[in-house]
Motif scaffolding. Structure first.
Motif, PDB file in Angstrom:
ATOM      1  N   LYS A  91       0.922  -1.010   0.101  1.00  0.00           N
ATOM      2  CA  LYS A  91       0.261   0.125   0.288  1.00  0.00           C
ATOM      3  C   LYS A  91       0.804   1.442  -0.515  1.00  0.00           C
ATOM      4  N   LYS A  92       0.452   2.267  -0.339  1.00  0.00           N
ATOM      5  CA  LYS A  92       0.888   4.028  -0.736  1.00  0.00           C
ATOM      6  C   LYS A  92       1.791   3.886  -0.990  1.00  0.00           C
ATOM      7  N   VAL A  93       1.969   3.109  -2.532  1.00  0.00           N
ATOM      8  CA  VAL A  93       3.433   3.039  -3.182  1.00  0.00           C
ATOM      9  C   VAL A  93       4.000   4.366  -3.197  1.00  0.00           C
ATOM     10  N   SER A  94       5.005   4.611  -3.628  1.00  0.00           N
ATOM     11  CA  SER A  94       5.825   5.904  -4.484  1.00  0.00           C
ATOM     12  C   SER A  94       6.406   5.265  -5.362  1.00  0.00           C
ATOM     13  N   GLY A  95       6.687   5.880  -5.887  1.00  0.00           N
ATOM     14  CA  GLY A  95       7.714   5.521  -7.394  1.00  0.00           C
ATOM     15  C   GLY A  95       7.951   4.148  -8.563  1.00  0.00           C
ATOM     16  N   ILE A  96       6.690   4.031  -8.777  1.00  0.00           N
ATOM     17  CA  ILE A  96       6.607   3.235  -9.977  1.00  0.00           C
ATOM     18  C   ILE A  96       5.157   3.598 -10.758  1.00  0.00           C
ATOM     19  N   LYS A  97       5.681   3.719 -11.505  1.00  0.00           N
ATOM     20  CA  LYS A  97       4.550   3.866 -12.654  1.00  0.00           C
ATOM     21  C   LYS A  97       4.613   2.915 -14.518  1.00  0.00           C
ATOM     22  N   SER A  98       2.944   3.199 -14.628  1.00  0.00           N
ATOM     23  CA  SER A  98       2.913   1.996 -15.240  1.00  0.00           C
ATOM     24  C   SER A  98       2.462   3.291 -16.637  1.00  0.00           C
ATOM     25  N   LYS A  99       2.816   2.960 -18.206  1.00  0.00           N
ATOM     26  CA  LYS A  99       2.876   3.722 -19.147  1.00  0.00           C
ATOM     27  C   LYS A  99       0.854   2.929 -19.753  1.00  0.00           C
ATOM     28  N   GLU A 100       0.363   3.518 -19.658  1.00  0.00           N
ATOM     29  CA  GLU A 100      -1.312   3.020 -20.180  1.00  0.00           C
ATOM     30  C   GLU A 100      -1.997   3.908 -21.078  1.00  0.00           C
ATOM     31  N   PHE A 101      -1.933   3.125 -22.319  1.00  0.00           N
ATOM     32  CA  PHE A 101      -2.076   4.445 -23.337  1.00  0.00           C
ATOM     33  C   PHE A 101      -1.362   5.703 -23.089  1.00  0.00           C
ATOM     34  N   GLY A 102      -0.808   5.627 -23.495  1.00  0.00           N
ATOM     35  CA  GLY A 102       0.557   6.986 -23.642  1.00  0.00           C
ATOM     36  C   GLY A 102       0.589   7.280 -22.497  1.00  0.00           C
ATOM     37  N   PHE A 103       0.042   7.694 -21.366  1.00  0.00           N
ATOM     38  CA  PHE A 103       0.380   8.250 -20.224  1.00  0.00           C
ATOM     39  C   PHE A 103       1.052   7.657 -19.461  1.00  0.00           C
ATOM     40  N   TRP A 104       1.819   7.988 -18.125  1.00  0.00           N
ATOM     41  CA  TRP A 104       2.032   7.398 -17.136  1.00  0.00           C
ATOM     42  C   TRP A 104       1.556   8.102 -16.427  1.00  0.00           C
ATOM     43  N   VAL A 105       0.830   6.284 -15.470  1.00  0.00           N
ATOM     44  CA  VAL A 105      -0.029   6.364 -14.167  1.00  0.00           C
ATOM     45  C   VAL A 105       0.841   5.885 -13.247  1.00  0.00           C
ATOM     46  N   PRO A 106       0.386   6.320 -12.225  1.00  0.00           N
ATOM     47  CA  PRO A 106       1.695   5.982 -10.792  1.00  0.00           C
ATOM     48  C   PRO A 106       0.307   4.867 -10.137  1.00  0.00           C
ATOM     49  N   VAL A 107       1.151   3.435 -10.118  1.00  0.00           N
ATOM     50  CA  VAL A 107       1.158   2.466  -9.125  1.00  0.00           C
ATOM     51  C   VAL A 107       1.005   2.995  -7.401  1.00  0.00           C
ATOM     52  N   ARG A 108      -0.827   2.793  -6.686  1.00  0.00           N
ATOM     53  CA  ARG A 108      -0.182   3.375  -5.270  1.00  0.00           C
ATOM     54  C   ARG A 108      -0.723   1.995  -4.706  1.00  0.00           C
ATOM     55  N   GLU A 109      -1.397   0.977  -5.305  1.00  0.00           N
ATOM     56  CA  GLU A 109      -1.313  -0.745  -3.804  1.00  0.00           C
ATOM     57  C   GLU A 109      -1.535  -1.332  -5.028  1.00  0.00           C
ATOM     58  N   VAL A 110      -0.809  -2.888  -4.751  1.00  0.00           N
ATOM     59  CA  VAL A 110      -0.429  -3.190  -5.045  1.00  0.00           C
ATOM     60  C   VAL A 110      -1.210  -4.890  -4.696  1.00  0.00           C
ATOM     61  N   TYR A 111      -2.356  -5.997  -4.768  1.00  0.00           N
ATOM     62  CA  TYR A 111      -2.689  -6.075  -4.375  1.00  0.00           C
ATOM     63  C   TYR A 111      -2.802  -8.176  -4.814  1.00  0.00           C
ATOM     64  N   VAL A 112      -2.069  -9.769  -4.509  1.00  0.00           N
ATOM     65  CA  VAL A 112      -2.200 -10.762  -4.318  1.00  0.00           C
ATOM     66  C   VAL A 112      -2.965 -11.238  -3.965  1.00  0.00           C
ATOM     67  N   HIS A 113      -3.859 -12.083  -5.429  1.00  0.00           N
ATOM     68  CA  HIS A 113      -5.415 -12.319  -4.529  1.00  0.00           C
ATOM     69  C   HIS A 113      -4.793 -13.795  -6.342  1.00  0.00           C
ATOM     70  N   ASP A 114      -3.871 -14.897  -5.907  1.00  0.00           N
ATOM     71  CA  ASP A 114      -4.052 -16.186  -6.950  1.00  0.00           C
ATOM     72  C   ASP A 114      -5.247 -16.116  -7.477  1.00  0.00           C
ATOM     73  N   PRO A 115      -5.030 -16.698  -8.714  1.00  0.00           N
ATOM     74  CA  PRO A 115      -3.947 -16.657  -9.150  1.00  0.00           C
ATOM     75  C   PRO A 115      -3.364 -15.445 -10.151  1.00  0.00           C
ATOM     76  N   GLU A 116      -4.071 -14.377  -9.236  1.00  0.00           N
ATOM     77  CA  GLU A 116      -4.265 -12.979 -10.233  1.00  0.00           C
ATOM     78  C   GLU A 116      -3.470 -11.500  -9.344  1.00  0.00           C
ATOM     79  N   ILE A 117      -3.552 -10.834  -9.556  1.00  0.00           N
ATOM     80  CA  ILE A 117      -2.918  -9.473  -9.325  1.00  0.00           C
ATOM     81  C   ILE A 117      -3.482  -8.159  -9.533  1.00  0.00           C
ATOM     82  N   THR A 118      -3.448  -7.374  -8.942  1.00  0.00           N
ATOM     83  CA  THR A 118      -4.560  -6.420  -9.305  1.00  0.00           C
ATOM     84  C   THR A 118      -3.172  -4.542  -8.468  1.00  0.00           C
TER      85      THR A 118
END
Length: 138
Positions: A91-118
């Motif tokens: 939670k409260k991630v800083s320093g990671i961004k993903s390129k989505e539709f040509g724009f950099w979007v910050p990642v704020r949270e990561v959740y694992v719910h096997d077999p997926e990750i959100t």
């Protein structure tokens, strides 16, 4: 390094050097049931973890970008990546961004719910992928 105050550093486990940081950070990710490859752990200069609060940080010399073929996404990791980690969540991630539709979007949270990750960004934007999309075998 606003989150990584001297007070936090005084009670945290802190490691230096690429090999040691990679080993310790991999161990933390495994303990918290996060996928191998989620965070690039090579060439780190410093990593730290405060067990009490769950705050972790990774410091490298320069920003890097990694293309994850399994998700068809380019992800940027800043010199300093921080977050609060617990089993299956960051939670409260800083320093990671993903390129989505040509724009950099910050990642704020990561959740694992096997077999997926959100991955969640600001304003409720999220993307769910198979864990295999971010895992690395080496």
């Amino acid at each position: 390094m606003a989150l990584v105050t001297e007070e936090v550093r005084a009670k945290a486990e802190i490691y230096y050097g690429a090999e040691t940081c990679e080993e310790k950070a991999n161990g933390l990710l495994k303990e918290m049931e996060m996928p191998n490859g989620l965070l690039p752990l090579d060439n780190l200069e410093e990593c730290g973890y405060d067990k009490e609060s769950g705050l972790f940080w990774l410091i490298r010399k320069e920003r890097i970008e990694i293309f994850f073929e399994g998700s068809d996404r380019l992800v940027s990791y800043e010199v300093l990546v921080t977050g609060y980690i617990e089993k299956g969540k960051i939670k409260k991630v800083s320093g990671i961004k993903s390129k989505e539709f040509g724009f950099w979007v910050p990642v704020r949270e990561v959740y694992v719910h096997d077999p997926e990750i959100t991955f969640k960004g600001p304003a409720g934007v999220s993307r769910t992928l198979p864990i295999s999309a971010v895992e690395r075998t080496s």
